[in-house]
Design an enzyme around this catalytic site. Structure first.
Site, short mmCIF file in Angstrom:
data_model
loop_
_atom_site.label_atom_id
_atom_site.label_comp_id
_atom_site.label_asym_id
_atom_site.label_seq_id
_atom_site.Cartn_x
_atom_site.Cartn_y
_atom_site.Cartn_z
CB SER A 149 -0.87 0.02 1.26
OG SER A 149 -1.45 1.29 1.44
CE1 TYR A 162 -4.09 -2.34 5.22
CE2 TYR A 162 -3.13 -0.25 4.58
CZ TYR A 162 -3.82 -1.39 4.25
OH TYR A 162 -4.22 -1.59 2.95
CE LYS A 166 -1.46 -3.81 3.13
NZ LYS A 166 -1.75 -5.06 2.39
P1 NAP Z 1 -11.60 -6.02 1.00
O1 NAP Z 1 -12.54 -5.58 -0.05
O2 NAP Z 1 -11.89 -5.74 2.43
O3 NAP Z 1 -11.34 -7.60 0.80
C1 NAP Z 1 -10.48 -8.27 1.65
C2 NAP Z 1 -10.33 -9.70 1.22
O4 NAP Z 1 -9.40 -10.33 2.12
C3 NAP Z 1 -11.63 -10.47 1.28
O5 NAP Z 1 -11.71 -11.33 0.17
C4 NAP Z 1 -11.48 -11.26 2.56
O6 NAP Z 1 -12.14 -12.51 2.53
C5 NAP Z 1 -10.00 -11.51 2.60
N1 NAP Z 1 -9.53 -11.85 3.93
C6 NAP Z 1 -9.72 -11.17 5.09
N2 NAP Z 1 -9.16 -11.83 6.12
C7 NAP Z 1 -8.61 -12.95 5.60
C8 NAP Z 1 -7.87 -14.02 6.15
N3 NAP Z 1 -7.58 -14.08 7.46
N4 NAP Z 1 -7.45 -15.02 5.31
C9 NAP Z 1 -7.75 -14.99 3.99
N5 NAP Z 1 -8.44 -13.99 3.42
C10 NAP Z 1 -8.86 -12.98 4.21
O7 NAP Z 1 -10.16 -5.41 0.76
P2 NAP Z 1 -9.49 -4.77 -0.54
O8 NAP Z 1 -9.68 -3.30 -0.47
O9 NAP Z 1 -9.85 -5.50 -1.77
O10 NAP Z 1 -7.94 -5.01 -0.19
C11 NAP Z 1 -7.20 -6.09 -0.74
C12 NAP Z 1 -5.74 -5.85 -0.46
O11 NAP Z 1 -5.35 -4.60 -1.02
C13 NAP Z 1 -5.39 -5.77 1.03
O12 NAP Z 1 -4.14 -6.36 1.27
C14 NAP Z 1 -5.33 -4.29 1.28
O13 NAP Z 1 -4.53 -3.98 2.39
C15 NAP Z 1 -4.73 -3.82 -0.02
N6 NAP Z 1 -4.95 -2.42 -0.31
C16 NAP Z 1 -6.21 -1.93 -0.46
C17 NAP Z 1 -6.38 -0.58 -0.73
C18 NAP Z 1 -7.73 0.03 -0.92
O14 NAP Z 1 -7.80 1.27 -1.02
N7 NAP Z 1 -8.80 -0.72 -0.98
C19 NAP Z 1 -5.26 0.27 -0.84
C20 NAP Z 1 -3.99 -0.28 -0.67
C21 NAP Z 1 -3.84 -1.62 -0.42
P3 NAP Z 1 -13.52 -12.81 3.33
O15 NAP Z 1 -14.52 -11.84 2.81
O16 NAP Z 1 -13.80 -14.22 2.97
O17 NAP Z 1 -13.20 -12.60 4.78
#
Ligand code: NAP
Length: 253
Positions: A149, A162, A166
Site C-alpha cells: 500500500s 497497517y 505494508k
Molecule cells: P476487502 O474488499 O476488504 O477484501 C479483503 C479480502 O481479504 C476479502 O476477500 C477477505 O475474505 C479476505 N480476507 C480477510 N481476512 C482474511 C484471512 N484471514 N485469510 C484470507 N483472506 C482474508 O479489501 P481490498 O480493499 O480488496 O484489499 C485487498 C488488499 O489490497 C489488502 O491487502 C489491502 O490492504 C490492499 N490495499 C487496499 C487498498 C484500498 O484502497 N482498498 C489500498 C492499498 C492496499 P472474506 O470476505 O472471505 O473474509
C-alpha cells in the site's frame, strides 16, 4: 509475441489469489482467469462470494476452485497449498492480497489490533511465500505479487499497524526476490493508493480525494490490471524486487 503485449494468456498456469472473494482479490482472480489461468479463490469467511467468483470463472470456460483458509494461520496455509499441489501439481502465480485494517491512533491501539493486522497482512504473506517456494524452485519459474500500500511508503495517521505491515512487505519482497532470482522466480510488490472497495467505504472522504492528483479513487480493475501485467510472461519477466505504485499519483518518487 512482442514484449510490449501485456495481454499474454496464462493458459496452463495455476494462480492462487488470497482474499479473492471480494475487492481487489476478486478482480484479480477474474482477470487472471480471463488470461487463461486456472484460479484458486482463497477466502476466509465469504464463502458465497467466493463461490460466485468461481462460477464467473467457469462461465468464461476456465477452471477455478474456492478454498477457505485464514492465511494468518500456518496450519491453514499448509493445508491450502497442499490441496493446490495435490489437485494441480503446480503453482505459477501467487498473489498475496488478503488484508484487513484495524485503524485507530497509536495511543489507543491495543496490542490485539496490532497483532491482528501484522498476523494477516505481514506474517500471512511470509507463510504463503514459504509455502510456494518449494514448488516454484522445482518448476524453476514463478511469479509472486504482494499487495502492499502507499501507506507503507508514506505512513498514515491511525494506521500504525497497517503501515508497518505494508512497509514490512516491501523489505520481505526485496529479500525473497534476491533469494529466488537464480531459479527464475520473480517477486514484486504493488502499492495501491485509495481504491474503491469495502475496505475504503468509510474513509474515502473529499479531504482524501483532494490529495490524489488524478482526483478520484482507483478501481479494483485498475489494480488487477497491474497484477495481471506482473504475472505475464515474458512481459514482466525482467522485473523483480520492485514496488510499483497504482495510486493516481499520490506518491511520486
Ligand atoms: P476487502 O474488499 O476488504 O477484501 C479483503 C479480502 O481479504 C476479502 O476477500 C477477505 O475474505 C479476505 N480476507 C480477510 N481476512 C482474511 C484471512 N484471514 N485469510 C484470507 N483472506 C482474508 O479489501 P481490498 O480493499 O480488496 O484489499 C485487498 C488488499 O489490497 C489488502 O491487502 C489491502 O490492504 C490492499 N490495499 C487496499 C487498498 C484500498 O484502497 N482498498 C489500498 C492499498 C492496499 P472474506 O470476505 O472471505 O473474509
Amino acid at each position: 509475441m512482442a514484449v510490449s503485449d501485456i495481454s499474454l494468456p496464462l493458459v496452463d498456469q495455476v494462480a492462487v489469489v488470497t482474499g479473492a472473494s471480494r475487492g481487489i482479490g476478486r478482480a484479480t482472480a477474474l482477470t487472471l482467469a480471463e488470461q487463461g489461468a486456472t484460479v484458486v479463490v482463497n477466502y476466509a469467511r465469504s464463502s458465497q462470494a467466493a463461490d460466485e467468483v468461481v462460477a464467473k470463472v467457469e462461465a468464461m470456460g476456465r477452471s477455478a476452485i474456492a478454498l477457505q483458509a485464514d492465511v494468518s494461520q500456518e496450519d491453514q496455509v499448509d493445508t491450502l497449498f497442499k490441496t493446490v499441489i495435490e489437485k494441480y501439481g503446480r503453482v505459477d502465480v501467487l498473489v498475496n492480497n488478503a488484508g484487513i485494517t484495524r485503524d485507530t491512533l497509536l495511543m489507543r491501539m491495543k496490542p490485539e489490533d496490532w497483532n491482528a493486522v501484522i498476523s494477516l497482512n505481514l506474517t500471512g504473506v511470509f507463510l504463503c511465500i514459504k509455502a510456494v517456494t518449494k514448488p516454484m524452485l522445482k518448476q524453476r519459474s514463478g511469479r509472486i505479487i504482494n499487495v502492499a500500500s502507499v501507506v507503507g511508503l508514506m505512513g498514515n495517521p491511525g494506521q500504525a499497524n497497517y503501515s508497518a505491515a505494508k512497509a514490512g512487505i516491501l523489505g520481505l519482497t526485496k529479500t525473497v526476490a534476491k533469494e529466488l532470482s537464480s531459479r527464475g522466480v520473480t517477486v514484486n510488490a504493488i502499492a495501491p493508493g485509495f481504491i474503491a472497495t469495502d475496505m475504503t467505504e468509510d474513509v474515502a472522504t473529499d479531504e482524501i480525494i483532494k490529495h490524489i492528483p488524478l482526483g478520484r479513487l482507483g478501481t479494483v480493475d485498475e489494480v488487477a490490471g497491474l497484477i495481471r501485467f506482473l504475472a505475464a510472461d515474458p512481459a514482466a519477466a525482467y522485473i523483480t524486487g520492485q514496488t510499483i505504485n497504482v495510486d493516481g499519483g499520490m506518491v511520486m518518487a
